[in-house]
Design a protein around this motif. Structure first.
Motif, PDB file in Angstrom:
ATOM      1  N   PRO A  74       0.798  -1.122  -0.131  1.00 49.87           N
ATOM      2  CA  PRO A  74      -0.117   0.170  -0.093  1.00 49.87           C
ATOM      3  C   PRO A  74       0.712   1.312   0.074  1.00 49.87           C
ATOM      4  N   SER A  75       0.362   2.264  -0.630  1.00 53.43           N
ATOM      5  CA  SER A  75       1.250   3.409  -0.556  1.00 53.43           C
ATOM      6  C   SER A  75       1.289   4.164   0.563  1.00 53.43           C
ATOM      7  N   LYS A  76       0.259   3.788   1.372  1.00 53.51           N
ATOM      8  CA  LYS A  76       0.409   4.479   2.723  1.00 53.51           C
ATOM      9  C   LYS A  76      -0.539   3.577   3.936  1.00 53.51           C
ATOM     10  N   ILE A  77      -0.184   3.654   5.045  1.00 56.05           N
ATOM     11  CA  ILE A  77      -0.944   3.016   6.219  1.00 56.05           C
ATOM     12  C   ILE A  77      -1.221   3.941   7.144  1.00 56.05           C
ATOM     13  N   ILE A  78      -2.229   4.173   7.182  1.00 55.99           N
ATOM     14  CA  ILE A  78      -2.809   5.323   8.164  1.00 55.99           C
ATOM     15  C   ILE A  78      -3.510   4.699   9.286  1.00 55.99           C
ATOM     16  N   CYS A  79      -2.942   4.989  10.687  1.00 56.86           N
ATOM     17  CA  CYS A  79      -3.341   4.289  11.733  1.00 56.86           C
ATOM     18  C   CYS A  79      -4.056   5.344  12.689  1.00 56.86           C
ATOM     19  N   VAL A  80      -4.953   4.936  13.491  1.00 59.73           N
ATOM     20  CA  VAL A  80      -5.688   5.782  14.340  1.00 59.73           C
ATOM     21  C   VAL A  80      -5.506   5.349  15.978  1.00 59.73           C
ATOM     22  N   GLY A  81      -5.053   6.186  16.930  1.00 59.46           N
ATOM     23  CA  GLY A  81      -4.852   5.762  18.022  1.00 59.46           C
ATOM     24  C   GLY A  81      -6.156   6.391  19.247  1.00 59.46           C
ATOM     25  N   ILE A  82      -6.251   5.847  20.380  1.00 62.23           N
ATOM     26  CA  ILE A  82      -7.260   6.157  21.125  1.00 62.23           C
ATOM     27  C   ILE A  82      -8.444   6.350  20.513  1.00 62.23           C
ATOM     28  N   ASN A  83      -8.856   5.369  19.824  1.00 67.06           N
ATOM     29  CA  ASN A  83     -10.235   5.501  19.036  1.00 67.06           C
ATOM     30  C   ASN A  83     -11.457   4.825  19.748  1.00 67.06           C
ATOM     31  N   TYR A  84     -11.157   3.935  20.750  1.00 64.94           N
ATOM     32  CA  TYR A  84     -12.277   3.470  21.593  1.00 64.94           C
ATOM     33  C   TYR A  84     -12.312   3.920  22.934  1.00 64.94           C
ATOM     34  N   GLY A  96      -9.770  13.028  22.195  1.00 67.08           N
ATOM     35  CA  GLY A  96      -9.816  14.545  21.970  1.00 67.08           C
ATOM     36  C   GLY A  96     -10.612  15.169  20.883  1.00 67.08           C
ATOM     37  N   GLN A  97     -10.481  16.197  20.507  1.00 69.44           N
ATOM     38  CA  GLN A  97     -11.203  16.933  19.414  1.00 69.44           C
ATOM     39  C   GLN A  97     -11.045  16.436  18.038  1.00 69.44           C
ATOM     40  N   TYR A  98      -9.811  16.130  17.882  1.00 67.08           N
ATOM     41  CA  TYR A  98      -9.410  15.366  16.627  1.00 67.08           C
ATOM     42  C   TYR A  98      -8.697  13.996  16.773  1.00 67.08           C
ATOM     43  N   PRO A  99      -8.758  13.098  15.745  1.00 71.65           N
ATOM     44  CA  PRO A  99      -8.137  11.809  15.931  1.00 71.65           C
ATOM     45  C   PRO A  99      -6.692  11.650  16.070  1.00 71.65           C
ATOM     46  N   VAL A 100      -6.226  10.691  16.761  1.00 74.93           N
ATOM     47  CA  VAL A 100      -4.914  10.829  16.717  1.00 74.93           C
ATOM     48  C   VAL A 100      -4.063   9.854  15.647  1.00 74.93           C
ATOM     49  N   ILE A 101      -3.432  10.269  14.709  1.00 76.09           N
ATOM     50  CA  ILE A 101      -3.079   9.905  13.541  1.00 76.09           C
ATOM     51  C   ILE A 101      -1.503   9.313  13.327  1.00 76.09           C
ATOM     52  N   PHE A 102      -1.221   8.271  13.223  1.00 75.09           N
ATOM     53  CA  PHE A 102       0.471   7.870  12.880  1.00 75.09           C
ATOM     54  C   PHE A 102       0.338   7.077  11.728  1.00 75.09           C
ATOM     55  N   LEU A 219     -16.505   3.144  18.081  1.00 79.52           N
ATOM     56  CA  LEU A 219     -15.501   4.080  17.485  1.00 79.52           C
ATOM     57  C   LEU A 219     -15.868   5.404  18.188  1.00 79.52           C
ATOM     58  N   ALA A 220     -14.612   6.062  18.428  1.00 76.91           N
ATOM     59  CA  ALA A 220     -14.985   7.554  18.966  1.00 76.91           C
ATOM     60  C   ALA A 220     -15.137   8.354  17.537  1.00 76.91           C
ATOM     61  N   PHE A 221     -14.185   8.168  16.689  1.00 77.88           N
ATOM     62  CA  PHE A 221     -14.129   8.790  15.330  1.00 77.88           C
ATOM     63  C   PHE A 221     -14.530   7.749  14.329  1.00 77.88           C
ATOM     64  N   ASP A 222     -15.818   7.806  13.780  1.00 75.31           N
ATOM     65  CA  ASP A 222     -16.134   6.717  12.853  1.00 75.31           C
ATOM     66  C   ASP A 222     -15.486   6.740  11.211  1.00 75.31           C
ATOM     67  N   ILE A 223     -15.551   5.860  10.496  1.00 76.68           N
ATOM     68  CA  ILE A 223     -15.001   5.650   9.501  1.00 76.68           C
ATOM     69  C   ILE A 223     -14.903   6.606   8.390  1.00 76.68           C
ATOM     70  N   PRO A 224     -16.226   7.223   8.198  1.00 75.36           N
ATOM     71  CA  PRO A 224     -16.328   8.577   7.320  1.00 75.36           C
ATOM     72  C   PRO A 224     -15.450   9.710   7.716  1.00 75.36           C
ATOM     73  N   HIS A 225     -15.775   9.906   9.057  1.00 75.88           N
ATOM     74  CA  HIS A 225     -15.073  11.116   9.535  1.00 75.88           C
ATOM     75  C   HIS A 225     -13.297  10.760   9.436  1.00 75.88           C
ATOM     76  N   LEU A 226     -12.953   9.814   9.617  1.00 79.34           N
ATOM     77  CA  LEU A 226     -11.329   9.453   9.464  1.00 79.34           C
ATOM     78  C   LEU A 226     -11.216   9.742   8.066  1.00 79.34           C
ATOM     79  N   ILE A 227     -11.715   9.129   7.180  1.00 75.53           N
ATOM     80  CA  ILE A 227     -11.313   9.196   5.665  1.00 75.53           C
ATOM     81  C   ILE A 227     -11.348  10.594   5.266  1.00 75.53           C
ATOM     82  N   SER A 228     -12.511  11.306   5.511  1.00 73.67           N
ATOM     83  CA  SER A 228     -12.465  12.822   5.343  1.00 73.67           C
ATOM     84  C   SER A 228     -11.532  13.707   6.021  1.00 73.67           C
ATOM     85  N   TYR A 229     -11.180  13.412   7.342  1.00 78.27           N
ATOM     86  CA  TYR A 229     -10.107  14.094   8.080  1.00 78.27           C
ATOM     87  C   TYR A 229      -8.799  13.991   7.221  1.00 78.27           C
TER      88      TYR A 229
END
Length: 284
Positions: A74-84, A96-102, A219-229
């Motif tokens: 994959p060209s990128k693997i985007i992971c989300v922390g602290i999402n439960y 928090g207000q925004y998802p934790v991305i790494f 999920l604290a931040f759902d899949i549509p939100h994460l894809i959009s963000y």
């Protein structure tokens, strides 16, 4: 469909898995499609694959091929922390207000049944059962209400983490980027097979014992939100991976901590998708 990437006699291929664990080869069957990432990026090509699978006969047994990570590069693997919320609580964090991305890299991935590798430099090797989203149609600046149209399918992910390296600094990406520590698979279930991802249940089992359990509705931040963000910063590409976060029960927050060791087997089990199983081995 259940789609896999694999090697057979040293040659890379991809195909569809049947209900009786046979493989319908798709390699070289659809003009202009050379791998699974290319296939999922085109609705028209996916339609041709569905038509082909509906009438073709299987030519391989699933046990006769060596699985690769569903999307091997994959060209990128985007992971989300602290999402439960429960996982945030056990980690002593608040959502928090925004998802934790790494990010991860493709060479950190292993396939189903391949060993995930405990590194030489640390024995604090932990498990994280997750649902991964495989992106189909790419794009940037995606509205949340349009985001699910960019989902090709779903698979299982183990975001195994090297905890002490993760916390060397407040940027904890190093603990997520060791070679051959994560796993992805065994297959991708296409989005049309999953009526509502929020109904999926996820479990993590260590040597058969339940360690983690959760529902994608939590999920604290759902899949549509994460894809959009993420799309506000980077264009999604076909075959990219979005790892949605892990439920509570991780090893290093237990008393005493539980870490993966050679000979262990960790399984990520997601309803309607399947089981991703990996043994643990030490780095040579």
């Amino acid at each position: 469909m259940k789609l896999i990437s694999y090697t057979k006699e040293g040659k890379a291929g991809f195909g569809a898995v049947t209900a009786d664990n046979q493989v319908i080869e798709l390699t070289d069957k659809i003009t202009g499609v050379d791998c699974l990432a290319t296939l999922v990026g085109s609705e028209a090509m996916m339609g041709k694959a569905e038509d082909y699978v509906a009438t073709a006969s299987a030519s391989l047994g699933l046990d006769s091929v060596t699985l690769e990570p569903v999307i091997p590069q994959p060209s990128k693997i985007i992971c989300v922390g602290i999402n439960y919320v429960a996982h945030a609580a056990e980690a002593g964090r608040k959502v928090g207000q925004y998802p934790v991305i790494f990010q991860r890299f493709a060479d950190t991935l292993q396939a189903a049944d391949a060993p995930i590798i405990r590194p030489i430099v640390s024995h604090e090797f932990d498990f994280e059962a997750e649902l991964a989203v495989v992106i189909g149609k790419g794009g940037g600046h995606i509205a949340p209400e349009d985001a699910m149209s960019h989902v090709a399918g779903y698979t299982c992910f183990n975001d195994s983490s090297v905890r002490d390296w993760q916390f060397h600094t407040h940027q904890y990406g190093m603990g997520k980027t060791f070679r051959k520590t994560g796993s992805l698979g065994p297959w991708m279930v296409t989005a049309d097979e999953i009526a509502d991802y929020r109904e999926l249940e996820i479990k993590g089992l260590l040597n058969g014992a339940l360690m983690q359990q959760g529902s994608l509705s939590e999920l604290a931040f759902d899949i549509p939100h994460l894809i959009s963000y993420v799309s506000q910063a980077l264009d999604w590409n076909p075959g990219d991976i979005l790892a949605t976060g892990t439920p509570s029960g991780i090893g290093f927050k237990r008393t005493p901590p539980i870490f993966l060791k050679p000979g262990d087997v960790y399984e990520v089990v997601i309803s309607q998708i399947g089981t991703l199983s990996n043994p643990v081995a030490d780095e040579a």
